[in-house]
Design an enzyme around this catalytic site. Sequence first.
Site, mmCIF file in Angstrom:
data_model
loop_
_atom_site.group_PDB
_atom_site.id
_atom_site.type_symbol
_atom_site.label_atom_id
_atom_site.label_comp_id
_atom_site.label_asym_id
_atom_site.label_seq_id
_atom_site.Cartn_x
_atom_site.Cartn_y
_atom_site.Cartn_z
ATOM 1 N N GLY A 42 26.740 25.087 22.462
ATOM 2 C CA GLY A 42 26.876 26.425 21.883
ATOM 3 C C GLY A 42 25.618 26.931 21.211
ATOM 4 C CB CYS A 50 47.838 36.566 47.286
ATOM 5 S SG CYS A 50 47.466 36.478 45.519
ATOM 6 C CB CYS A 70 43.331 38.193 43.144
ATOM 7 S SG CYS A 70 44.984 37.516 43.109
ATOM 8 C CB CYS A 82 47.910 39.761 43.579
ATOM 9 S SG CYS A 82 46.765 40.092 44.938
ATOM 10 C CB CYS A 137 43.106 36.897 46.599
ATOM 11 S SG CYS A 137 44.377 38.111 46.967
#
Lengths: 384, 270, 307
Positions: free
Chosen positions: C44, C256, C278, C253, C284
């Site tokens: 970080g 899909c 998606c 979606c 997808c």
Amino acid sequence: MYVAVKGGEKAIDHAHNLLARRRRGDTRQAALSVAQIREQMKLAVDRVMTEGSVYDPELAALAVKQASGDLMEAIFLLRAYRTTLPRLAVTSPVNTGDMLVQRRISATFKDVPGGQVLGSTYDYTHRLLDFKLLAEGEAESDVAERASSEEPAAADESVARCPRVLEMLNSEGLIESAKPENEQPGDLTREPLDYPADRATRLQALARGDEGFLLALAYSTQRGYGRNHPFAGEIRQGYVAVEIVPEELGFAIDIGDIELTECEMINQFVGSKDRAPQFTRGYGLGFGQCERKAMAMALVDRSLRAAEFDEERDSPAQNEEFVLSHCDNVESNGFVSHLKLPHYVDFQSELELLRKLRKEFEEHGSNRPAAKTNAATTATEVTS
Amino acid sequence: MNQPAQTIERTPATEQPVLSVRNLTKLYAPSKGCHDVSFDLHPGEVLGIVGESGSGKTTLLKTLSARLAPDRGELLYLNSEQQLMDVYQLPEFRRRQLLRSDWGVVHQHPQDGLRMRVSAGANIGERLMAVGDRHYQQLRQRGLGWLKAVEIDEDRIDDNPSTFSGGMQQRLQIARNLVTHPRLVFMDEPTGGLDVSVQARLLDLLRNLVMDMNLSVVIVTHDLAVARLLSHRLMVMRRGEVVEQGLTDQILDDPQHPYTQLLVSSVLAP
Amino acid sequence: MNADRHEHVSSEAASPEGYNFAYLDEQTKRMLRRALLKAVAVPGYQVPFGGREMPLPYGWGTGGIQVTAAVIGSDDVLKVIDQGADDTTNAVSIRRFFVTTTGVDTTEKTCDATVIQTRHRIPETPLSEGQILVYQVPIPEPLRFIEPSETETRKMHALQEYGVMHVKLYEDIAHFGHIATAYAYPVKVNGRYVMDPSPIPKFDNPKMHQSPALQLFGAGREKRIYAVPPFTDVESLDFEDYPFEIQSWDHHCDICGASESFLDEVVTDDQGGRLFVCSDTDYCRTRVEAEGVQAVASPAKTQEVLS
């Protein structure tokens, strides 16, 4: 068509083809050669070299051609190319005191040893469009005529070894002497900027910085935002020798000449309880003929030294982080233009959030469902 | 404002001082800054620093409040665990920690001490969040409690201080500082720039908070009336030097140094 | 001025155009790897590095490109996505850059890739050990919107002065009743540094936590590199009584049928017609292929989206 969902590959290919055609323009016109740009658009080439951080007129001219004359794009091309160059040697510092001077002026003295040399400058031209240039092919005889009327001949135009104006003040102690803070200056192109930066690093950043940005900042100091009372002590432009000291030789050898423009500003004097009053300096330097840039750089250099002289710092041109973080046009141009990239995922997130908030607003008739608090329970805090 | 004020009972000096200052010096130029200042500040005690502008009061306050390193001298703070800390020998993060927990600084201009673009509630809550408070409703409750304590309408909790009057901003700044129950508070002309009736209300509020919370306070002011109302002891500064110090009443009623005499006569005489 | 003056020295197998493998010279790559090692060692923490000008503009992925160039080898398999999709213009451009300068194999399948460079998304398919996810970062400093000075923000990180981050969240709740940060949602890494996860939707934040993959972040213009090593705690900032939560959709979606992936809204006409699909195109397609999922949308509309 700008395609984000599918077909990016094809779209890019088409865009590149179209770009190539647009760059060439009408094919009934002769193509511009790199040599023509180098010779006839010298000031554009010089700016691209300075901000592109590569001294190579041919490559700079190529970049201008490839970029359809967009100088920022050309600067970017040269910078990207620079990344791939191996570093073979580090030159000794160039000595601008030994410059083969083509232009040299001082605004602080009527005459100076070595003389005022006006050189080639637009300064005293009247800005009237010259329609003779519009005619196909300017009359070569005209130019030749102008050349031959000059005395002395072209080869002798330059003046060798003019003493520096500021050194004359220095010998009297009237101006601070320009000593490097450390022998080994940092290298902005290898190490990231670290604040506070030393002066050498600042000057590197300014030398690569955008001419327009520095000009605006310099102008702001003249209008009172961080005023530092400048005089153009000396501006000189000409050729200096570049030397390297190969380890196996142990002495300096000359590897060629480069053209530079240098500006030394004389600024307001300072003194303190333990220092007699002295003028201070601002410094500007760039490749080729870049007088506007060098002057702006010198003004900004001086204003960035405010802390050194314990001056109040309340103007943009005095704020080191502000100036250095934003002066590079390759960086600023990239980040502004990246807004053209698709951002629809982030936008989608904001869209969903906004819809949700609006729905709640309609349901509650207020923006602040959480702000309803019982004030009666709150009075105990201070006394507890 | 010029009404004689009731003097606050002084805390017995038997306790160890919370702040010990020895030969503190910070000079920008000769007689610009503060020179060779020494004093002790006891728990619950209010010390006033008076003098005309340019006398070095503000420089001294900055140096005392760990925001401006002195050229020389010592600044010792006794924390709540009775440990003596040499403030300028501490690493910077400990100093900054002190400034946002044990200590408070009330600036003359509220915009220097407040976040003008976030709500009053967030301004009060910031110090609590900085020390790890992570419960929104609790932060809010304490914000409301403090608004009430400094006499700001609780409905204003979600408003930005930029919409407040000068007096309200100053009271909010005080709340923002006191929310972590600091032991030591530094104030720089807290009533400067406020009109007289607003000043009186603020001084009254300050006096009560100081007593209720047993705060130790160093307050800089050019206004001797403010000094008389709030402080137990006074220090008179001129050209970077302390020319006289002692109990407030003593100094104001029987000034010894010619400069103090001048100051007192010019301000208090009708 | 001879043309051969501009030729290049190459220490590895030269790529077709005469540039070094992955464009950067080996010294630059070493410098980058040192910065990366430091970043991995201090999760970080933003490591300054000597960023170079790349042949793509700043803000368009130069940080990610330099990181990828420093870690990629000739046997790696590269996937590049922008907004979750492999075929967005910028993803195509960056993928081409690496194909040209390295000749590595590329893939659109998340599970087949060893190095994935991304802008604004984390793939839906969970990553596995050994994979490297490289993020393009525009502004690495999570404190920047509060404190413009770099000198000051570095000090704030060093001293863990993070109270102001919660001031922002507090304000959101006070004004909107929610934390109104939808993307680039700040996280605390390994219990120490507050980090900007780059402008990914907060939907993706939980995927960073304890991920088996190595996550590397490159900010080219700002010249910072940071990292989340595998199996590291990544905690999204919140309040106890207003815990972090991710976006959800009322839709599935339209291609899909997925209900647990990040959905893009596609405007299909100017009559308010919308499709939700998606954002992760590989996810997808994989679902459609593997499960033979029936498209919910009409075939015509699906065709429109895919063409």
